[in-house]
Design an enzyme around this catalytic site. Structure first.
Site: not given
Ligand SMILES: *[C@@H]1O[C@H](CO)[C@@H](O)[C@H](O)[C@H]1NC(C)=O
Ligand SMILES: *[C@@H]1O[C@H](CO)[C@@H](O)[C@H](O)[C@H]1NC(C)=O
Ligand SMILES: *[C@@H]1O[C@H](CO)[C@@H](O)[C@H](O)[C@H]1NC(C)=O
Ligand SMILES: *[C@@H]1O[C@H](CO)[C@@H](O)[C@H](O)[C@H]1NC(C)=O
Ligand SMILES: *[C@@H]1O[C@H](CO)[C@@H](O)[C@H](O)[C@H]1NC(C)=O
Ligand SMILES: *[C@@H]1O[C@H](CO)[C@@H](O)[C@H](O)[C@H]1NC(C)=O
Ligand SMILES: *[C@@H]1O[C@H](CO)[C@@H](O)[C@H](O)[C@H]1NC(C)=O
Ligand SMILES: *[C@@H]1O[C@H](CO)[C@@H](O)[C@H](O)[C@H]1NC(C)=O
Ligand SMILES: *[C@@H]1O[C@H](CO)[C@@H](O)[C@H](O)[C@H]1NC(C)=O
Ligand SMILES: *[C@@H]1O[C@H](CO)[C@@H](O)[C@H](O)[C@H]1NC(C)=O
Ligand SMILES: *[C@@H]1O[C@H](CO)[C@@H](O)[C@H](O)[C@H]1NC(C)=O
Ligand SMILES: *[C@@H]1O[C@H](CO)[C@@H](O)[C@H](O)[C@H]1NC(C)=O
Length: 835
Positions: A494, A614
């Site tokens: 993915l 992040d």
């Protein structure tokens, strides 16, 4: 003649007649602890009265000390400089500074007679110097006792001393704490990959709360530690002190308050300070307070009024040659530090560890680590310093005269008298013991079933205990085989995030999942499970749910719920009508709000504060209804809200363009770093452009900088995504979002709002002021994902790390906008496209 006048009167005259040379202490001056009719005790002060030198009372004695608002920062003679009330502290005519006891004995002296000293001076930095004109012959800054003041240079030739403990700086740049000059119980190296000698390392404690190491061979000073309040406030007095308990701490004190608050400690676990409980003393925790006790009732406190003085045997070993035996202490370790370490380790089993010590005539105690290594430390006649805690796997032995008399269990090692538990009737004790045993057995059986259901090994047992604590959100443990099957051998990829590739999988019950194969996770099994437990106990509508995990050998995988619509970047940055994947304004705004709510939960509402580290469009997933779901949280670094002040920068992860300036400047990362990244994300959601895009349209500037200029000119329309031109856009919301994004990307973390505030501002509950210019230190647009070395660019930023304390908006450390655009220009040439 003049010198014959009692010095106090001389100084008195001096003070009033020559106010400019106020702080100069003339030769022949004397201080006494108490004022007498003839000789007034004098208090020498620095020009601004910031520091004063006087006798301060310590118990029933005195010490001659330089103090700041009553906080002693230097003591003549250090710990040994304890004197009585008739002591004198004199600057002799020959230039020697001397402390004498009442009896006239010299307690301490500066050893500077006949070196041309003409005057002494106590300045406003707390430095008392003896001078020959302007030449400094001797100063307290060169001869510290237990405290380092702001701006004081600490070099390899200096030492802080407090009791048996000392602090020093080594040639290799290591900071170390020692007990009795040899046992190193704390050591912090400059840099794990650095192993040369520095030329003249100097440690400086900065007023803003940073311990910094500089050296000619280092291009940039290295920050070794931060106080938890570093950079806050302008009127805070901070100092670094080696306390009598052997810990090195940073303290903050509001100027004039006279009270100090601990802001950093070198040794997090006080029980790990060698010898803190004295010889044969055992350190343990009473709730969160470290306390000292004795190993068993075969011992008694050496000094009943001070448990830190250690313990002694009630009967010495020599007196019982025939009945010597080993007292066994579970969950106890006798601390072993270098240089003792290497010569004392043996690889033998637990019973051999006991026996070897019993038969060895010089062996006093032994510790078997019981961590699978089979390591056994034999302890000789040095100080035996014990640590007892249920979390320690070690078993220790100490030689005693039989019979062994264990401590009463209810009060463990802490209490030394035998009163408790004896009064209970025997049958009560019996019932309690039996039912406890039965309970334990049941628990054990339960655990056995629980953990062996999935795992063929028994090895991870202790690790699984940790997981049990989080039973509420307990994730499913999958075997590697199972996941291999469900992902069809990791076929359908993915994407690839910062922590490893993600594959589509289908579980046995037909649930579709995303399986993340973690890379470069070097943590142990137990740590990993703890983190998994924390992540899976974090539930929020706007956070991706962790379904399960796999931890087998070197395989570490996480199984998440599957998000059909993929990640936000696919929608924001698509090329012109590539695939009808355009989000309308309402959806965008909801995504922005949902993301903010998810992060608020991570920062403020869940049990363990998690800084994401992040945040970027790639990590915002969209479910079937286009609800935002933040993923990858908890992977970068779990920061316990209690401990985050002690955090050191080790793993720099994150993505440039979204990284807050503090990442690059090597400053502590806090939840405010996420706010910065979120600000960039928010701007991208509004504009559909990468914040670091540089193009002709943005006049060669980074999009985020250009956008602010347009915002100032009132050109909101050109910031909003052009592809929304034919759609309805709530301009009020758009302006709110743009303003919030500029607040979030302020250079100073303290200027950025909290995530909770962001949500309120977006919702329109809180008014939003005009955001200041979001100055940027350097261009961070280079490169894509980075999982490591940003330090190469740190040298350019050294000014930031050493900058002035105030988080003021006019900090000179940052480049101005003009400079930025020129930096961008040059980057344009070297890296033509990162789009
Ligand atoms: C007071 O000063 C005189 C002369 O300077 C000295 O002889 C005497 O010892 C001092 N007394 C005390 C208590 O310090
Ligand atoms: C010394 O004098 C200064 C100013 O006169 C005062 O603030 C300080 O408290 C005094 N210190 C002692 C120990 O008396
Ligand atoms: C001392 O006081 C003067 C005047 O109040 C001030 O200008 C100066 O900055 C002060 N110096 C220090 C080191 O505090
Ligand atoms: C100074 O004298 C006092 C009382 O006579 C004594 O208790 C103390 O130990 C002495 N200090 C030193 C350093 O000799
Ligand atoms: C003191 O300084 C002067 C020069 O400033 C120098 O000539 C003299 O030798 C110095 N005295 C001592 C004892 O070092
Ligand atoms: C420390 O040094 C800097 C520059 O050298 C100076 O501006 C500052 O006032 C000093 N701080 C103290 C507390 O003396
Ligand atoms: C304080 O002492 C140091 C010596 O370590 C000296 O270099 C410095 O000039 C002194 N500071 C002042 C302000 O006199
Ligand atoms: C400095 O610290 C490093 C890392 O802890 C250690 O390996 C090294 O032995 C230390 N060096 C000295 C001289 O203590
Ligand atoms: C550690 O030292 C090495 C070699 O001196 C250097 O390349 C590296 O950047 C340093 N790392 C940090 C985090 O300062
Ligand atoms: C560092 O200095 C020590 C002692 O001066 C010396 O033994 C050692 O070899 C030096 N190490 C390096 C890498 O230069
Ligand atoms: C341990 O804590 C309890 C409760 O806080 C207190 O009563 C007890 O005195 C403590 N024991 C020691 C040795 O400090
Ligand atoms: C499928 O199994 C997983 C893990 O065993 C579980 O979390 C999930 O709820 C299950 N789904 C359904 C639809 O039962």
């Amino acid at each position: 003649m003049l010198l014959a006048i009692p010095s106090s009167i001389f100084l008195f005259l001096h003070l009033f007649l020559f106010p400019i040379s106020y702080a100069n202490i003339p030769l022949g001056s004397t201080l006494t602890p108490v004022s007498t009719p003839n000789n007034n005790s004098i208090n020498w002060t620095s020009p601004n009265n910031t520091y004063s030198l006087s006798f301060i009372p310590i118990a029933s004695s005195y010490s001659a000390a330089i103090s700041f608002s009553g906080i002693p920062v230097w003591k003549a003679g250090g710990d040994a400089g304890i004197v009585d009330s008739s002591a004198r502290f004199e600057l002799l005519l020959n230039g020697n500074l001397r402390l004498t006891n009442g009896s006239g004995g010299v307690v301490w002296e500066s050893n500077t007679p006949n070196r041309g000293v003409t005057t002494a001076l106590l300045d406003d930095s707390g430095n008392l110097s003896l001078r020959n004109g302007s030449i400094i012959v001797w100063s307290t800054f060169q001869n510290p006792t237990d405290t380092i003041l702001p701006n004081q240079s600490f070099t390899t030739s200096m030492r802080l001393q407090s009791g048996s403990y000392s602090f020093s700086l080594l040639d290799v740049g290591n900071l170390s704490l020692r007990w009795n000059t040899d046992t190193i119980y704390w050591n912090q190296a400059l840099n794990s990959s650095f192993n040369g000698n520095l030329s003249s390392p100097t440690l400086r404690f900065q007023q803003i709360g940073i311990i910094q190491l500089s050296d000619p061979t280092l291009s940039v000073p290295v920050n070794m530690a931060y106080s938890s309040d570093y950079g806050e406030g302008t009127d805070i007095f901070r100092y670094l002190r080696l306390d009598s308990d052997g810990n090195l701490r940073i303290y903050s004190s509001d100027r004039g308050s006279g009270t100090s608050t601990e802001r950093w400690a070198a040794v997090l676990d006080q029980c790990r300070v060698y010898g803190w409980c004295g010889n044969m003393g055992i350190c343990s925790y009473n709730d969160s307070t470290p306390v000292c006790g004795c190993p068993s009732l075969n011992f008694e406190l050496s000094d009943p009024s001070d448990s830190k003085k250690g313990c002694r045997r009630k009967m010495e070993i020599e007196d019982c040659p025939s009945s010597t035996t080993m007292l066994q202490l579970e969950h106890t370790e006798f601390l072993t530090y270098p240089p003792e370490l290497s010569s004392q380790i043996f690889f033998v089993g637990i019973s051999a560890c006991r026996l070897n010590c019993l038969v060895g005539s010089s062996c006093v105690a032994s510790t078997s680590l019981a961590d699978g290594t089979g390591q056994c430390y034999l302890k000789g006649s040095t100080v035996i310093s014990g640590y007892q805690s249920p979390a320690l796997p070690s078993t220790s032995y100490i030689k005693v005269c039989g019979p062994v008399q264990p401590n009463p269990s209810s009060t463990s090692t802490v209490n030394n008298n035998q009163s408790s538990s004896k009064k209970l009737p025997a049958w009560v004790v019996g019932v309690v013991v039996v039912s406890t045993l039965v309970g334990l057995v049941l628990l054990e059986v339960g655990l056995w079933f629980w953990c062996c259901r999935n795992s063929p090994k028994f090895g991870g047992l202790s690790a699984q205990y940790a997981l049990l604590e989080y039973a509420s959100g307990a994730p499913v443990q999958f075997s590697y085989k199972e996941l291999q099957r469900s992902t069809k051998g990791f076929k359908e990829k993915l994407g690839a995030g910062g922590f490893g590739a993600v594959y589509r999988g289908v579980l046995a019950n037909r649930t579709v999942v995303a399986v993340k194969q973690l890379e470069g996770i070097e943590q142990g099994e137990k740590q990993f499970r703890m983190e998994v437990a924390t992540i899976s106990s974090t539930h929020h509508l706007n956070l991706v749910r962790l379904i399960g995990f796999c931890s087998e050998g070197r395989h570490r995988l996480l199984v998440y719920e599957f998000m059909k619509n993929g990640s936000l970047d696919d929608f924001l940055f698509v090329k012109e009508d590539a695939s009808g994947k355009l989000l309308d304004w309402e959806t965008r705004f909801n995504v922005a709000l949902g993301t903010a709510r998810g992060i608020t939960y991570l920062h403020e509402e869940c049990r363990d504060c998690i800084v994401h580290c992040d945040i970027k469009p790639e990590n915002i997933l969209l479910d079937d209804n286009f609800n935002a779901k933040v993923c990858d949280f908890g992977l970068a670094k779990l920061i316990n809200s209690k401990d985050h002040r002690y955090r050191t920068l080790t793993s720099v992860r994150g993505t440039r363009g979204y990284l807050a300036p503090e990442w690059l400047a090597n400053l502590p990362i806090t939840s405010k770093s996420d706010i910065y990244s979120y600000g960039m994300l928010l701007l991208e959601i509004v504009s559909g452009r990468r914040n670091f895009d540089v193009s002709a349209e943005t006049s060669g500037k980074r999009f985020s900088i250009w956008a602010y200029e347009e915002f100032e000119k009132g050109n909101i329309n050109c910031i909003v995504d052009k592809r929304l031109a034919e759609h309805e856009v709530d301009m009020e919301q758009a302006i709110r979002a743009i303003m919030v994004s500029f607040w979030c990307i302020q250079e100073q973390p303290s200027q950025r709002p909290t995530m909770g505030k962001v949500v309120q501002m977006l919702e329109g509950i809180t008014a939003i002021g005009k955001p200041p210019v979001p100055k940027v230190m350097i261009d961070t647009s280079l490169g894509g994902t980075s999982s490591g070395n940003v330090s190469s660019s740190i040298s350019a930023l050294s000014t930031f790390a050493t900058s002035a304390p105030a988080p003021s908006s006019s900090s000179s450390s940052s480049l101005q906008l003009g400079a930025i655009s020129s930096v961008s220009d040059s980057n344009l040439k070297t890296t033509p496209s990162f789009i």
